[in-house]
Design a protein around this motif. Structure first.
Motif, PDB file in Angstrom:
ATOM      1  N   SER A  59       0.814  -1.223   0.000  1.00  0.00           N
ATOM      2  CA  SER A  59       0.000   0.000   0.000  1.00  0.00           C
ATOM      3  C   SER A  59       0.846   1.271   0.000  1.00  0.00           C
ATOM      4  O   SER A  59       0.367   2.340  -0.382  1.00  0.00           O
ATOM      5  N   SER A 101      -1.069   4.158   7.144  1.00  0.00           N
ATOM      6  CA  SER A 101      -2.489   4.424   7.368  1.00  0.00           C
ATOM      7  C   SER A 101      -3.360   3.572   6.442  1.00  0.00           C
ATOM      8  O   SER A 101      -4.370   3.001   6.872  1.00  0.00           O
ATOM      9  N   ARG A 102      -2.971   3.463   5.161  1.00  0.00           N
ATOM     10  CA  ARG A 102      -3.761   2.647   4.232  1.00  0.00           C
ATOM     11  C   ARG A 102      -3.684   1.168   4.605  1.00  0.00           C
ATOM     12  O   ARG A 102      -4.679   0.446   4.509  1.00  0.00           O
ATOM     13  N   GLY A 134      -3.265   0.027   7.621  1.00  0.00           N
ATOM     14  CA  GLY A 134      -4.082  -0.122   8.813  1.00  0.00           C
ATOM     15  C   GLY A 134      -5.565  -0.197   8.486  1.00  0.00           C
ATOM     16  O   GLY A 134      -6.300  -1.005   9.073  1.00  0.00           O
ATOM     17  N   GLN A 135      -6.014   0.612   7.523  1.00  0.00           N
ATOM     18  CA  GLN A 135      -7.415   0.564   7.115  1.00  0.00           C
ATOM     19  C   GLN A 135      -7.760  -0.777   6.474  1.00  0.00           C
ATOM     20  O   GLN A 135      -8.826  -1.338   6.713  1.00  0.00           O
ATOM     21  N   HIS A 136      -6.841  -1.298   5.671  1.00  0.00           N
ATOM     22  CA  HIS A 136      -7.074  -2.575   5.002  1.00  0.00           C
ATOM     23  C   HIS A 136      -7.102  -3.733   5.996  1.00  0.00           C
ATOM     24  O   HIS A 136      -7.915  -4.660   5.877  1.00  0.00           O
ATOM     25  N   TYR A 166      -7.626  -3.382   9.319  1.00  0.00           N
ATOM     26  CA  TYR A 166      -8.413  -3.035  10.509  1.00  0.00           C
ATOM     27  C   TYR A 166      -7.530  -3.082  11.754  1.00  0.00           C
ATOM     28  O   TYR A 166      -7.906  -3.629  12.801  1.00  0.00           O
ATOM     29  N   GLN A 209      -2.822   2.317  13.379  1.00  0.00           N
ATOM     30  CA  GLN A 209      -1.513   2.667  12.828  1.00  0.00           C
ATOM     31  C   GLN A 209      -0.416   2.535  13.881  1.00  0.00           C
ATOM     32  O   GLN A 209       0.696   2.101  13.578  1.00  0.00           O
TER      33      GLN A 209
END
Length: 318
Positions: A15, A19-20, A22-24, A26, A29
């Motif tokens: 990614s 942050s991205r 972590g979003q993917h 769940y 960060q």
């Protein structure tokens, strides 16, 4: 090291952002940052570089990335194997083949796999040969279609097909041979366009070996191009000629954009087969795909859909 650290690391590199990733995943960060710091401390090397533009892998991180992909794949395969019966035909098999083999074989292989083994997650990657060899040894690839170029201590190689090489020239080249068959001397009389040595195990290395064995000097290389599509475009544009399997350029020859000339040399051919790592377990699905590759290759050769190729007799894939 924990499996989640491998997964976190792969997600961050893919990614390019904590942050991205972590979003993917769940995952917070801050938790990702701590896991990566722990991983780097355990390995004693910096794996990631953080900047305003995101996160990238260091040289050590790139090496670790290759191993992490193989490790996570093998663990996933192990879980599938444990939860299925000994005779179950399930799981994933990632098969890699060189660019120079893809044209006649890729679509028939995908169709055959989907028809015969619908419960097997069959992946087919077209790869540069230098990359493919490394991926096979690191466990990222399960089955490779290759020439006999890797150590037999590491890789089991089963030869399946012999494929002749031809001289390919631009149809607009006024200096191209007029005869359908040329001598080896005529084939190398002018500069050639070839893949780089690092990625020419299935093509360039074979040409060079034949020339050395025949006591001939390697001709000047007009250009080194590792993309099959760009290489053929360069030949059409008159940048030079090349020595490759006919099937690689069959469409361009039939369309009148390239000319193919048989080379009068019994040794100028390649032997292709299936390769698997000797250091990784042989699953039912992997074995089934090896047999499928052998069956598809045999059918393509005997039906004439793989021009210039012939089955090696007496070979069985057990």
């Amino acid at each position: 090291m924990e499996l989640r650290q491998f997964k976190y690391f792969l997600a961050i590199v893919d990614s390019g952002s904590l942050s991205r990733a972590g979003q993917h995943l769940y995952v917070a960060q801050s938790a990702l940052s701590k896991q990566m710091a722990d991983l780097e401390a355990e390995l004693g090397a910096q794996l990631l570089v953080r900047s305003r533009n995101g996160v990238t892998a260091t040289e050590a991180g790139q090496i670790f990335y290759e191993y992490a992909q193989g490790i996570t794949k093998q663990i996933g395969d192990a879980r599938s194997a444990v939860h299925c019966s000994a005779n179950a035909m399930v799981g994933s098999v990632l098969t890699a083949l060189p660019q120079s083999v893809a044209a006649p074989t890729a679509l028939p292989l995908m169709r055959a796999a989907a028809s015969r083994f619908p419960d097997v997650n069959f992946h087919l990657n077209e790869e540069l040969t230098g990359n493919m060899a490394d991926q096979l040894l690191r466990g990222r690839v399960d089955v490779g279609i290759f020439s006999k170029a890797m150590s037999p201590d590491d890789v089991e190689f089963i030869p399946l097909v012999e494929e002749d090489f031809v001289l390919l020239c631009s149809a607009q080249d006024p200096q191209a041979p007029g005869a359908p068959t040329v001598t080896l001397e005529e084939a190398i009389a002018r500069p050639l366009v070839l893949p780089g040595r690092a990625h020419g195990h299935c093509t360039r290395t074979i040409v060079e070996t034949v020339l050395i064995d025949a006591g001939k000097s390697m001709p000047k290389v007009a250009a080194e191009i590792n993309s099959v599509h760009i290489l053929k475009t360069a030949i059409q544009a008159g940048l030079g000629s090349t020595i490759m399997p006919y099937a690689l350029a069959q469409r361009e020859v039939e369309d009148g954009r390239l000319t193919a000339h048989k080379i009068d040399s019994p040794d100028l051919h390649r032997t292709l087969g299936v390769c698997v790592s000797r250091h990784l377990p042989m699953t039912n699905a992997k074995q089934a795909i090896r047999r499928l590759i052998a069956d598809v290759f045999r059918d393509l050769c005997t039906s004439g859909r793989w021009p210039g190729a012939r089955v090696i007799p007496g070979v069985t894939v057990d």
